[in-house]
Write an enzyme that holds these catalytic residues in place. Structure first.
Site, PDB file in Angstrom:
ATOM      1  N   CYS A 174       0.861  -1.186   0.000  1.00  0.00           N
ATOM      2  CA  CYS A 174       0.000   0.000   0.000  1.00  0.00           C
ATOM      3  C   CYS A 174       0.892   1.228   0.000  1.00  0.00           C
ATOM      4  O   CYS A 174       1.628   1.458   0.957  1.00  0.00           O
ATOM      5  CB  CYS A 174      -0.918   0.003   1.218  1.00  0.00           C
ATOM      6  N   HIS A 194      -3.487  -4.424 -10.557  1.00  0.00           N
ATOM      7  CA  HIS A 194      -4.346  -3.291 -10.902  1.00  0.00           C
ATOM      8  C   HIS A 194      -4.806  -3.406 -12.339  1.00  0.00           C
ATOM      9  O   HIS A 194      -4.054  -3.866 -13.208  1.00  0.00           O
ATOM     10  CB  HIS A 194      -3.603  -1.958 -10.724  1.00  0.00           C
ATOM     11  N   GLU A 243     -10.743  -0.597  -4.416  1.00  0.00           N
ATOM     12  CA  GLU A 243      -9.637  -1.382  -3.879  1.00  0.00           C
ATOM     13  C   GLU A 243     -10.102  -2.782  -3.503  1.00  0.00           C
ATOM     14  O   GLU A 243     -11.138  -2.957  -2.855  1.00  0.00           O
ATOM     15  CB  GLU A 243      -9.038  -0.700  -2.639  1.00  0.00           C
ATOM     16  N   CYS A 279      -5.473   5.591  -3.561  1.00  0.00           N
ATOM     17  CA  CYS A 279      -4.708   4.343  -3.552  1.00  0.00           C
ATOM     18  C   CYS A 279      -3.351   4.650  -4.173  1.00  0.00           C
ATOM     19  O   CYS A 279      -3.283   5.030  -5.346  1.00  0.00           O
ATOM     20  CB  CYS A 279      -5.441   3.264  -4.345  1.00  0.00           C
ATOM     21  N   GLY A 285      -2.425   2.254  -6.864  1.00  0.00           N
ATOM     22  CA  GLY A 285      -3.350   2.521  -7.963  1.00  0.00           C
ATOM     23  C   GLY A 285      -2.966   3.759  -8.752  1.00  0.00           C
ATOM     24  O   GLY A 285      -3.092   3.798  -9.981  1.00  0.00           O
TER      25      GLY A 285
END
Length: 267
Positions: free
Chosen positions: A76, A154, A201, A210, A213
């Site tokens: 993350c 992703h 997510e 994110c 992301g």
């Protein structure tokens, strides 16, 4: 009953509960993440982040992330920036460069410090991966998206309707093309060159931001000729600067981190 100190932090609105497990180990982080993340009956967050010692000499500290549904995330970006701020401002390190062990490798955090305050953090997110058979079965994918793994999977879709995130995100997260489920980004290149992005997510649903992301979106935009190798990714909770560096093929993410409050919870 045991009382566990925690800190609520967020990166561009992507909020997590942080626990220093070097002082306060968590026996069942899955159950804790589910209970504590509940925004009605718990503390409320997108998940639980555990800060720990590194098990290898190549890193200084470790990070484990558990989503609101209890599933463990590989990485993350927003949480890693928050950990950098936490470690420095809480006196656990005096280094402005920190090596952080994650399930997707060791990430280097460069802290941007002014008068003892970490104002922003740049994270070396390493190289993007486009063909990961464990995470993505390309022949079974639908739509016109781009798959990018930033240590976690992703799928980036460029569209005029980024608000379809709530309608389409849940369906695509669980699509058969993604054996491990997937984070879904809906993005649009604005007239000023910024990229407006909304995120579904994996394990948390719609979030305000994110980090991985944002990185995946910037890489997908560069790959498809929609942007250069440096982009401003505008998410619901704020903006992240992403650069896909040509010299080393690494993706660098820069953005803020913020404390919300400290507390104690009984288990």
């Amino acid at each position: 009953m045991i009382r566990i100190p925690f800190t609520k932090m967020h990166g561009c609105g992507n909020d997590y509960i942080y626990v220093d497990t070097m002082s306060h180990p968590i026996a069942d982080p899955v159950a804790a993440a589910i209970a504590w993340s509940d925004r009605h009956k718990g503390i409320g967050s997108d998940g639980l982040v555990l800060i720990g010692k590194s098990s290898i000499p190549e890193a200084d500290f470790s990070m484990r992330i558990f989503n609101a549904d209890g599933s463990e995330a590989m990485m993350c970006g927003n949480a890693s920036r928050c950990i950098g701020k936490y470690l420095y401002e809480r006196g656990l390190t005096n280094q402005e460069e920190i090596r952080l062990l994650t399930l997707s490798g060791v990430k280097t955090l460069q802290l941007h410090v002014s008068n003892g305050i970490v104002e922003s953090v740049t994270v070396d997110m390493l190289e993007p991966v486009f063909n990961n058979e464990e995470q993505f079965i390309g022949s079974r994918a639908t739509g016109k998206g781009t798959f990018v793994s930033m240590g976690n999977p992703h799928y980036v879709i460029f569209t005029d309707n980024v608000d379809q995130v709530g309608e389409s995100g849940r369906v695509l997260e669980n699509h058969p093309a993604f054996p491990q489920r997937c984070n879904i980004e809906f993005a649009h290149v604005e007239a000023d060159g910024t990229i407006r992005t909304r995120v579904w997510e994996r394990g948390s649903g719609i979030t305000l931001a994110c980090g991985t992301g944002a990185c995946a979106t910037a890489v997908a935009a560069a790959l498809t000729g929609k942007a250069g190798r440096k982009s401003e990714i505008v998410m619901d909770g704020g903006t992240l600067t992403i650069e896909w560096c040509k010299s080393d093929n690494h993706v660098y993410m820069t953005g803020p981190a913020a404390f919300v409050f400290d507390g104690n919870i009984e288990i």
